[in-house]
Design an enzyme around this catalytic site. Structure first.
Site, PDB file in Angstrom:
ATOM      1  N   ASN A   1       0.872  -1.180   0.000  1.00 58.91           N
ATOM      2  CA  ASN A   1       0.000   0.000   0.000  1.00 58.91           C
ATOM      3  C   ASN A   1       0.909   1.229   0.000  1.00 58.91           C
ATOM      4  OD1 ASN A   1      -1.837   2.021   0.462  1.00 58.91           O
ATOM      5  ND2 ASN A   1      -2.293   1.422   2.580  1.00 58.91           N
TER       6      ASN A   1
ATOM      7  N   GLU B   1      -5.866  -5.517  10.182  1.00 56.30           N
ATOM      8  CA  GLU B   1      -4.869  -4.490  10.469  1.00 56.30           C
ATOM      9  C   GLU B   1      -5.207  -3.806  11.785  1.00 56.30           C
ATOM     10  OE1 GLU B   1      -2.706  -3.156   6.713  1.00 56.30           O
ATOM     11  OE2 GLU B   1      -4.441  -1.857   6.916  1.00 56.30           O
TER      12      GLU B   1
ATOM     13  N   HIS C   1      -9.556   0.866   4.628  1.00 54.88           N
ATOM     14  CA  HIS C   1      -8.300   1.074   5.356  1.00 54.88           C
ATOM     15  C   HIS C   1      -8.581   1.999   6.543  1.00 54.88           C
ATOM     16  CE1 HIS C   1      -4.239   2.320   6.329  1.00 54.88           C
ATOM     17  NE2 HIS C   1      -3.825   1.249   5.682  1.00 54.88           N
TER      18      HIS C   1
END
Ligand code: PEP
Length: 254
Positions: free
Chosen positions: A9, A170, A98
Site C-alpha cells: 500500500n 490491520e 483502510h
C-alpha cells in the site's frame, strides 16, 4: 488451497515517475526471485494505475490495485474515482476500509458495504481492511469490533461474491507505528475471522478466504507472522516503498 498474497500500500507517496521506477524495480525482482505461487500486488495512487498495469504485462506474479473507489457508478462527485474507471486501467484489486479512510474520511461499515458492492459489480477484488484501535483492544472489545465490521461491511454478500474478497486484519495501533502484533495475537484474530466466515457461509468458504495481516510488517517479522496457520500474507505500508524490503517479504512464501 487459498492464495498467498503480499500487497503493498503506497498510500499518498511517490510522484508519477518515482512510482513507475519503483514498480519496474519490484516487477523485475519478482520475475527473478519469486519461485512460489504467491501473488504480489501493488496498490498505488490512481495516477499510476494505467502505467503500472502496462509494466506488469507478462508478469503473472504481480498485479496492480487502487486504494479506494467511490460507492456510486458515476455522477457529480467532483474529485472522486469510480470502480469502473479503475477497472478500465486493468487494475485488479482495490483496498477498501483502510483505517486511514475510516479515521480521516469518516468511512463507516455501511458506506464500505456499498463500496464493496460497486467494486465487485465492476469485476474488481476488494482487499477489505478490518481491525481495532488501541482503545478498543485495551477495553477488550477487539473481537466485537471485528465481528461488527464483518457483519456490517461484508456479510450481506452472497457466497459467490464473498469468494472474491481478500481480507486484511490491520490492528490500527500497529499501522505505521513500528509496533507489530505478535504472531500469537495476529493468529488469534485471524482464526476468529475465519470462524466468523464459517458461521456465516460455510467451512469451505472460510478455508478458501485469504486473510492478510497488516501493521508494521517487515522482512524481519514477516516469516514468523506468515508461518501462522491462518495468516495468508500481508498488507504492507512503509516497507512496500523499498523494493528490497518488499521483495524479501514476498519471498517468505518461496
Ligand atoms: C498499511 O498502511 O496498510 C500498513 C500496514 O502500514 P505499515 O506497514 O506502514 O504499518
Amino acid at each position: 488451497m487459498r492464495k498467498k498474497i503480499v500487497a503493498g500500500n503506497w498510500k499518498m507517496n511517490l510522484d508519477y515517475n518515482e512510482g513507475l521506477s519503483l514498480f519496474s524495480e519490484i516487477a523485475n525482482m519478482v520475475k527473478d526471485e519469486v519461485t512460489g505461487q504467491q501473488q504480489a500486488v501493488i496498490c498505488s495512487p490512481f495516477i499510476h494505475l494505467h502505467s503500472l498495469v502496462q509494466l506488469a504485462k507478462g508478469y503473472d506474479k504481480i498485479a496492480v490495485g487502487a486504494q479506494n473507489a467511490h460507492q456510486n457508478e458515476s455522477g457529480a462527485y467532483t474529485g472522486e474515482v469510480s470502480a469502473k474507471m479503475i477497472r478500465s486501467t486493468g487494475a485488479a484489486y482495490v483496498i477498501l476500509g483502510h483505517s486511514e479512510r475510516r479515521q480521516y474520511f469518516g468511512e463507516d461499515n455501511q458506506l464500505l458495504a456499498a463500496k464493496t458492492d460497486t467494486v465487485l459489480k465492476n469485476g474488481l477484488k476488494p482487499i477489505f481492511c478490518i481491525g481495532e484501535t488501541l482503545d478498543e483492544r485495551e477495553a477488550e472489545q477487539h473481537f466485537d469490533v471485528i465481528k461488527t465490521q464483518l457483519q456490517e461491511g461484508l456479510f450481506h454478500l452472497s457466497t459467490e461474491e464473498f469468494g472474491q474478497v481478500v481480507l486484511a486484519y490491520e490492528p490500527v495501533w500497529a499501522i505505521g507505528t513500528g509496533k507489530t502484533a505478535t504472531a500469537e495475537q495476529a493468529q488469534e484474530i485471524h482464526a476468529f475471522i475465519r470462524e466468523q466466515i464459517a458461521n456465516q457461509y460455510n467451512q469451505q468458504v472460510a478455508d478458501d478466504t485469504t486473510i492478510l495481516y497488516g501493521g508494521s510488517a517487515n522482512p524481519k517479522n514477516a516469516p514468523e507472522l506468515f508461518a501462522q496457520p491462518d495468516i495468508d500474507g500481508g498488507l504492507i505500508g512503509g516497507a512496500s516503498l523499498k523494493s528490497r524490503d518488499f521483495l524479501d517479504i514476498v519471498k517468505v512464501f518461496n
